[in-house]
Design an enzyme around this catalytic site. Structure first.
Site, short mmCIF file in Angstrom:
data_model
loop_
_atom_site.label_atom_id
_atom_site.label_comp_id
_atom_site.label_asym_id
_atom_site.label_seq_id
_atom_site.Cartn_x
_atom_site.Cartn_y
_atom_site.Cartn_z
N THR B 155 0.92 -1.25 -0.08
CA THR B 155 -0.06 0.04 -0.05
C THR B 155 0.65 1.20 -0.08
O THR B 155 1.28 1.53 -1.02
CB THR B 155 -1.25 0.09 1.22
OG1 THR B 155 -0.14 -0.10 2.44
CG2 THR B 155 -2.01 -0.97 1.03
N LYS B 181 3.87 -6.77 3.86
CA LYS B 181 3.58 -5.36 3.62
C LYS B 181 3.10 -4.68 4.95
O LYS B 181 2.59 -5.52 6.02
CB LYS B 181 2.46 -5.30 2.72
CG LYS B 181 0.89 -5.80 3.08
CD LYS B 181 0.25 -4.77 4.02
CE LYS B 181 0.14 -3.28 3.39
NZ LYS B 181 -0.68 -2.60 4.31
N THR B 192 0.15 -9.08 12.90
CA THR B 192 0.28 -7.53 12.26
C THR B 192 0.27 -7.72 10.77
O THR B 192 0.64 -8.64 10.16
CB THR B 192 1.62 -6.84 12.70
OG1 THR B 192 1.45 -5.57 12.07
CG2 THR B 192 2.79 -7.45 12.18
N GLU B 278 5.25 4.38 7.76
CA GLU B 278 5.05 5.62 6.60
C GLU B 278 5.89 6.99 7.10
O GLU B 278 5.71 7.35 8.39
CB GLU B 278 3.41 5.84 7.05
CG GLU B 278 2.67 5.09 6.03
CD GLU B 278 1.26 4.98 6.42
OE1 GLU B 278 0.49 4.60 5.40
OE2 GLU B 278 0.66 5.24 7.50
N ASN B 400 -1.04 10.43 5.83
CA ASN B 400 -2.31 10.08 6.23
C ASN B 400 -3.42 11.03 6.57
O ASN B 400 -4.53 10.64 6.59
CB ASN B 400 -1.86 9.47 7.76
CG ASN B 400 -1.47 8.00 7.68
OD1 ASN B 400 -2.03 7.16 7.04
ND2 ASN B 400 -0.02 7.78 8.26
N THR B 405 -9.52 10.60 0.39
CA THR B 405 -10.19 11.30 -0.38
C THR B 405 -9.39 12.06 -1.46
O THR B 405 -8.30 12.16 -1.55
CB THR B 405 -10.95 12.50 0.33
OG1 THR B 405 -9.90 13.12 1.19
CG2 THR B 405 -12.22 11.86 1.05
#
Lengths: 405, 405
Positions: B155, B181, B192, B278, B400, B405
């Protein structure tokens, strides 16, 4: 019984009768945006005093000393500083905390044992005792001094946090005042950050302790900025009885309104702390309804308001409500997904466990507010709880990546 | 017994004998950086299969379905997608998960009950079943397909995460491969994110389950990116016995080396997930030594590695070790401050609870590394644990705040 709770304009910790305060820039911080970093709060008569402290197993020297001194429930003054937490400072830290209260006591003319102490700032550094000792004699106490005292405890806070309410009940009047500092390392567990509350009501010490615990449980214990609990969290409530009210005990007729007024003051300050979290642009209010128990409702509300993914979504006006569901699911409270309704920024996004048709643009627009409500209906009981937090932004990272060096 | 564990260059889940895989861009994501978002992993003979799933009380449909199908410990294929988690999708979500496995089973020519399913991505959205059904017949399975399968599950990951090791023990040889991932919503609790492990060893199902649990406990359960536990966490280990080794049970002489090799694969992948969190720029490795119990050591290591204030300090090369102390203190494990030694990026900052003289510039320089170690010596027992995490940066916020959107 008829009662009235009014907010006093520009009210603060010295609004209740008999309290004075003063502050100074002692040089504990290299520079202070507010012009102060050291303050004294004083009641001209000894106070029944209740307090709640951090549950962190590593407790700063000032916390240890204040806990010890409050065993009998009496105090007349508090000395507080920002810029140095005096935590993880070994034996010297305790010596320094005691020395500070001794110098303050000498300046005011009371016993060192009647002085409590609170510190906030960097952990693991020593207090600059020479600067502190030179500054104390220069501090002037006045009934207007609450505002500067409130400024002296600020660290990365961007707004001063203070309030006072006047309570009229039966033939009695009394005032409750308060100030708090927050900003980072905010994830209360029994107590949080620094908060000082004063009242001129005469309140029985047992009830004072109980009332404070209840107020803290629904206010400071329901906010989170970043999930980190400080070593220095302290909430102190001093009641000096100067309003000459009928003494308030747990069973007395004024107990309820005293509790209401104290709750109001604590919730106001807690929301201020949440809204002014480091780097925050929004206040998030998470309400859980229909839970089996209050403990369950609290656990879910706190988990959601602490989730970095929920916080960043709110920051980005992103109606990514699945993150709320993931947080509910990891809260440890068993939930029946098929009973669950979810409102994200007031928009129904999930009903009976079924995702609702969502207009993403409209949903995003609903999040563009200074206060964003999230409501979770579990439909498995009648207990409720509300928690407050803030969004997580690049500014939080900047502030905390550059804090000490 | 002589044994050897070697890393296979460009090894992946199809390195063990008898496994093949394939992937495609089905259009589940609007666009895919890797060129894939849907993949199939297949063993030509049915496998003894163990798995560990999320402890989140809200479990995605694919998790529920795979849990059900794994009761007998057998599977022959896994289908996985990124871009849509198929979580909080009500009854339709379960229907879609089943339909997906049915179409995959038909394509391969096996029974739907032998197909497991895993999804990752946005929560609360439906799978685009028309796109998926149209894509499945186009997927080609090959023994080189593991790499594209690994790409299909990514992702916000920035690097592909895969490994394989060859084990030589006695007269036996076998291979263990794996891919994972990670990136966000990473705070394992039993399991996890998505991870698929394969081996051509013949391993008894009871031992396979036990070995997987142990490996996960010291690898994926010891990493944290952001403290959020996903609804979709899944680790699956398939053993097809194609290496024709002496079957491995808990009591057999090869059990130990199998466990060692599996631990190695899981820790490698877990560290990869932590380092590629991230927005991360650094891997943080927190080691706790001298704890009364392993559970205590794990709790402290995980609490420190999850602290946003520790993570931002590391990002800013800021030797603000007091934040580590605050995290230790709030971990819930009672600690004796006066016994505690702390090394922050290899520099001694606290000894026996006393802060050490710290050269701030030197300390800051020591943090300017891709891997930052923190060591906590409790001196109150002989248990140890290590946890891995990453720093917290503005980029995490950006990713994040703009995810759906």
């Amino acid at each position: 019984m008829n009662s009235k709770i009014e907010i006093i304009e520009t009210g603060t910790v010295t609004s209740p009768d008999g309290f004075s305060a003063g502050a100074i820039y002692a040089g504990i911080k290299a520079k202070s945006k507010t012009g102060f970093d050291f303050g004294i709060l004083y009641s001209k008569v000894p106070c029944n005093t209740a307090a709640v402290f951090t549950t962190n197993n590593i407790k700063a020297a000032p916390v240890q000393l204040s806990m010890e001194r409050l065993k009998l429930g009496k105090a007349a003054a508090v000395v507080a500083n920002s810029g140095c937490a005096n935590a993880c400072t070994g034996k010297q830290g305790m010596t320094d905390a005691k020395e500070t209260t001794k110098a303050v006591a000498a300046h005011i003319g009371i016993a060192p044992e009647d002085v409590l102490v609170a510190s906030t700032g960097v952990i693991g550094r020593m207090l600059p005792m020479d600067l502190i000792k030179a500054s104390i004699p220069l501090i002037k106490l006045s009934t207007e001094g609450g505002h500067n005292f409130a400024r002296a405890i600020m660290t990365t806070d961007t707004v001063i946090k203070e309030i006072a309410v006047r309570v009229t009940v039966g033939g009695n009047k009394f005032i409750i005042g308060g100030t708090a500092k927050g900003a980072g390392m905010i994830h209360p567990d029994m107590a949080t950050m620094l908060c000082f509350l004063t009242t001129d009501a005469e309140v029985d010490i047992d009830f004072l302790r109980k009332a404070l615990k209840q107020a803290v449980d629904i206010s400071f214990n329901m906010i989170s900025v970043d999930g980190d609990t400080s070593t220095n969290d302290t909430v102190i409530l001093m009641g000096n009885g100067q309003s000459e009210n009928d003494p308030i005990t747990e069973d007395s007729k004024y107990a309820k309104v005293f509790q209401q007024a104290l709750d109001k003051v604590c919730i106001y300050l807690a929301k201020q702390v949440a809204a002014d979290g480091e780097g925050a642009t929004k206040l998030i209010e998470v309400t859980v309804n229909g839970a089996p128990t209050v403990a369950d409702a609290r656990k879910i509300a706190r988990t959601v308001v602490t989730s970095p993914l929920v916080k960043t979504a709110i920051y980005g006006n992103d109606p990514n409500w699945g993150r709320v569901m993931a947080a509910i699911g990891r809260s440890g409270v068993p939930v029946e997904e098929n009973n669950l309704n979810l409102f994200f920024g007031n928009i129904s996004v999930l009903k009976g466990g079924q995702p609702q048709n969502l207009n993403l643009e409209k949903a995003s627009a609903a999040l563009k507010k200074k206060e964003v409500p999230i409501e979770i209906q579990l439909n498995s009981g009648d207990a409720s709880a509300t928690a407050w937090g803030c969004d997580l932004t690049e500014e939080y990272i900047k502030i905390n990546a550059e804090y000490t060096t």
